[in-house]
Design a protein around this motif. Structure first.
Motif, PDB file in Angstrom:
ATOM      1  N   TRP A   1       0.841  -1.194   0.000  1.00  0.00           N
ATOM      2  CA  TRP A   1       0.000   0.000   0.000  1.00  0.00           C
ATOM      3  C   TRP A   1       0.876   1.242   0.000  1.00  0.00           C
ATOM      4  N   LEU A   2       0.773   2.024  -1.081  1.00  0.00           N
ATOM      5  CA  LEU A   2       1.600   3.214  -1.253  1.00  0.00           C
ATOM      6  C   LEU A   2       0.741   4.329  -1.844  1.00  0.00           C
TER       7      LEU A   2
ATOM      8  N   THR B   1      -0.193   8.037  -2.909  1.00  0.00           N
ATOM      9  CA  THR B   1       0.486   9.285  -3.225  1.00  0.00           C
ATOM     10  C   THR B   1      -0.136   9.905  -4.467  1.00  0.00           C
TER      11      THR B   1
ATOM     12  N   LEU C   1       4.393   9.633  -8.149  1.00  0.00           N
ATOM     13  CA  LEU C   1       5.549   8.766  -7.897  1.00  0.00           C
ATOM     14  C   LEU C   1       6.419   8.766  -9.143  1.00  0.00           C
TER      15      LEU C   1
ATOM     16  N   ILE D   1       8.635  10.267  -4.163  1.00  0.00           N
ATOM     17  CA  ILE D   1       7.221  10.054  -3.834  1.00  0.00           C
ATOM     18  C   ILE D   1       6.699  11.287  -3.098  1.00  0.00           C
TER      19      ILE D   1
ATOM     20  N   TRP E   1       1.553   1.427  -6.905  1.00  0.00           N
ATOM     21  CA  TRP E   1       1.154   2.495  -5.994  1.00  0.00           C
ATOM     22  C   TRP E   1      -0.260   2.957  -6.293  1.00  0.00           C
ATOM     23  N   TRP E   2      -0.864   3.629  -5.332  1.00  0.00           N
ATOM     24  CA  TRP E   2      -2.235   4.111  -5.445  1.00  0.00           C
ATOM     25  C   TRP E   2      -2.224   5.611  -5.713  1.00  0.00           C
TER      26      TRP E   2
ATOM     27  N   GLN F   1      -5.137   2.392  -9.133  1.00  0.00           N
ATOM     28  CA  GLN F   1      -3.845   1.765  -8.931  1.00  0.00           C
ATOM     29  C   GLN F   1      -2.972   1.969 -10.171  1.00  0.00           C
TER      30      GLN F   1
END
Length: 557
Positions: free
Chosen positions: A274-275, A277, A280, A312, A372-373, A380
């Protein structure tokens, strides 16, 4: 009649004379009992509002005669200013001593300025009415104008694990003896200061202010509504009353406003790390530079540096992902410790890897993919950097780099049996021809030997240069240069090192230990003295070899 009148005057004068005599007798007593007085500039004030207290006595006296510490329980006060004066009016001399100081009440209610004893005199009590700051418009306006604290955030809707920037500004328009600012807080928030405070001056409504700006990074740790409790400013202001010289230190407390934010949970359909931002960026560079990632030719032992940069936005450094890449066994990998920094709202991680091919053939270095989200599009996403395909070849100079020069052996002398010649005949001419041929052969041999010695000298010079560069890189603790120069030096010294396999193995092990120590995640130091000592041994072995043949060896006997 005149006699009676004279007696009447005498009788009338006697009481006045008596009164005058008594008055003159009492004058010294009045001079001894000097008059002391205490006054204030105002007797209705707000908490911490500064007003003026004046204490005076009509005589000359020691400036330290008044003890103002009796004010401490209910009042804050500054350093008193003392003045003395002497005047002469119609032959009468008078003296006066005055103390002036700034005073501020500490608590709401009724406060009493106690009596001050000065010699045999004493002032009277003074009652002060102390109101709340909001009840005293002048005091409130003064506080707001002197110190102001504001706070703002980038956005108030974010995801769990996402960070926002909290920026607080302090406008200071008065002298402060000390000040502090506490961090914001909130249930379910991780708070950390970002960077150093910034300062600048502004003019607002004709008044100059010092502006201090501080940034905090707030990271949401759980979903729901969270109230950010504003930063709190505490300080001590140096103030005076009505512009008089003496000052007083009073407390100043200002709080930034509270802010409510909404934290969204992680989507249930999201898979992987789970990232969250809004942006990125994943990039890489290669050294030496490459133009075609699918076909790069390199040599065994030559290092390649791969630098990966991950940027990020709105993510704390503690939430940055770990970069793990699996490389084939045909290469040796040295990882430097990742470097982190904050840059324009981005958390930036830089990872440097040194890759050294160990054997010939095709080698594929892996790509890197990060999921990443995207908090802006609420979708995604995937960021990727490509790998690299290496065509590793052996060093073509490894076998002939240090080949020994050919040894030239002078021709063996031919022994002929002696004969007695009674007649010269054709032999003198034949002897002359052979002598000329022998001289020509000798000249050619000398010239060739000179070229051989020159070539040997050039090779020795090259060896000395690469050895010096290698030693300089070792002393400077530059592992990439050490690895590069060592491979070249190893090839040049191959003929010497093959006779000392144990020494060669020690050298290889020490270079590997240097690289492993430098790129280890642990903080450890590498001692370069061992490698330098091994190089010295090789120098000594080279120096003990038989010196090359000199020109004098070709001189005819």
């Amino acid at each position: 009649m005149s006699v009676n009148k004279s007696n009447w005057i005498k009788k009338c004068r006697s009481p006045w004379l008596l009164l005058l005599t008594m008055f003159i007798t009492l004058l010294p007593l009045q001079a001894i009992a000097a008059q002391a007085e205490a006054t204030v500039s105002k007797n209705v004030v707000a908490v911490n509002q500064v007003f003026q207290l004046t204490v005076s006595i009509d005589t000359a006296i020691n400036p330290n005669s008044v003890d103002f510490s009796v004010l401490s329980p209910d009042f804050a006060y500054g350093q008193p200013s003392v003045s003395s004066s002497t005047s002469l009016i119609n032959g009468a001399m008078s003296r006066n001593t005055t103390w002036t100081l700034a005073v501020a009440a500490k608590n709401v209610g009724t406060a009493t300025i106690p009596a001050f004893k000065i010699g045999s005199s004493q002032t009277t009590l003074i009652t002060i009415t102390v109101l709340k700051g909001s009840q005293k418009n002048t005091a409130t306006a003064s506080n707001q104008a002197n110190v102001q604290v504001t706070a703002e955030i980038d956005k108030n809707i974010l995801y769990v694990g996402e960070s926002i920037n909290y920026r607080v500004k302090i406008l200071i328009g008065e002298q402060l003896s000390q000040a502090s600012l506490s961090a914001p807080s909130g249930d379910g928030l991780a708070v950390s200061q970002v960077g150093q405070d910034a300062q600048h001056n502004i003019v607002q409504n004709g008044r100059r202010y010092l502006v201090i700006t501080r940034n905090y990074q707030l990271t949401a740790e759980k979903a729901g509504k969270i109230i950010i409790q504003g930063s709190k400013f505490n300080g001590s202001a140096v103030r005076g009353a009505n512009g008089f010289n003496s000052g007083i230190t009073v407390p100043v407390n200002e709080d930034a406003r509270n802010i409510t934010i909404n934290i969204k949970p992680k989507p249930t359909a999201y898979k992987g790390l789970w990232l969250p931002t809004s942006d990125l960026q994943l990039q890489q560079t290669w050294q030496p530079q490459v133009s075609n990632l699918n076909d790069v030719t390199t040599k065994v032992g030559e290092p390649i540096t791969r630098t990966i940069t991950l940027r990020i936005k709105d993510v704390a450094q503690s939430n940055m992902p770990n970069v793990n890449l699996t490389y084939p066994d045909t290469v040796r990998i040295y990882n430097e410790k990742p470097e982190y920094r904050t840059e324009n709202g981005y958390s930036v991680m830089t990872l440097k890897q040194v890759i050294i091919p160990r054997q010939t053939g095709k080698v594929t270095l892996p790509p890197l993919t990060i999921n990443w989200w995207n908090t802006t599009t609420e979708k995604q996403q995937r960021s990727k950097i490509k790998g690299l395909t290496l065509n590793v070849i052996a060093d073509p100079t490894a076998n002939n780099q240090f080949s020994s020069p050919a040894t030239i052996t002078p021709p063996a002398a031919t022994i002929h049996s002696a004969k007695t010649i009674t007649a010269a005949g054709i032999w003198p001419w034949t002897t002359l021809v052979f002598a000329l041929l022998w001289l020509i052969t000798l000249v050619l041999l000398i010239k060739k030997r000179q070229q051989t010695v020159i070539a040997t000298t050039v090779t020795a010079t090259q060896t000395t240069d690469i050895t010096s560069m290698l030693e300089a890189a070792i002393n400077a603790n530059e592992p990439i240069k050490v690895q590069t120069y060592y491979q070249q030096w190893r090839q040049q010294q191959y003929s010497t090192l093959t006779t000392q396999p144990q020494l060669l193995q020690q050298l290889d092990n020490e270079v590997q230990a240097m690289m492993a120590t430098h790129y280890s995640p642990l903080d450890s130091a590498w001692n370069n003295q061992t490698l330098l000592a091994l190089l010295t041994q090789v120098k000594q072995l080279t120096a003990t070899k038989k010196a090359p043949m000199t020109l004098s060896s070709l001189d005819p006997q």
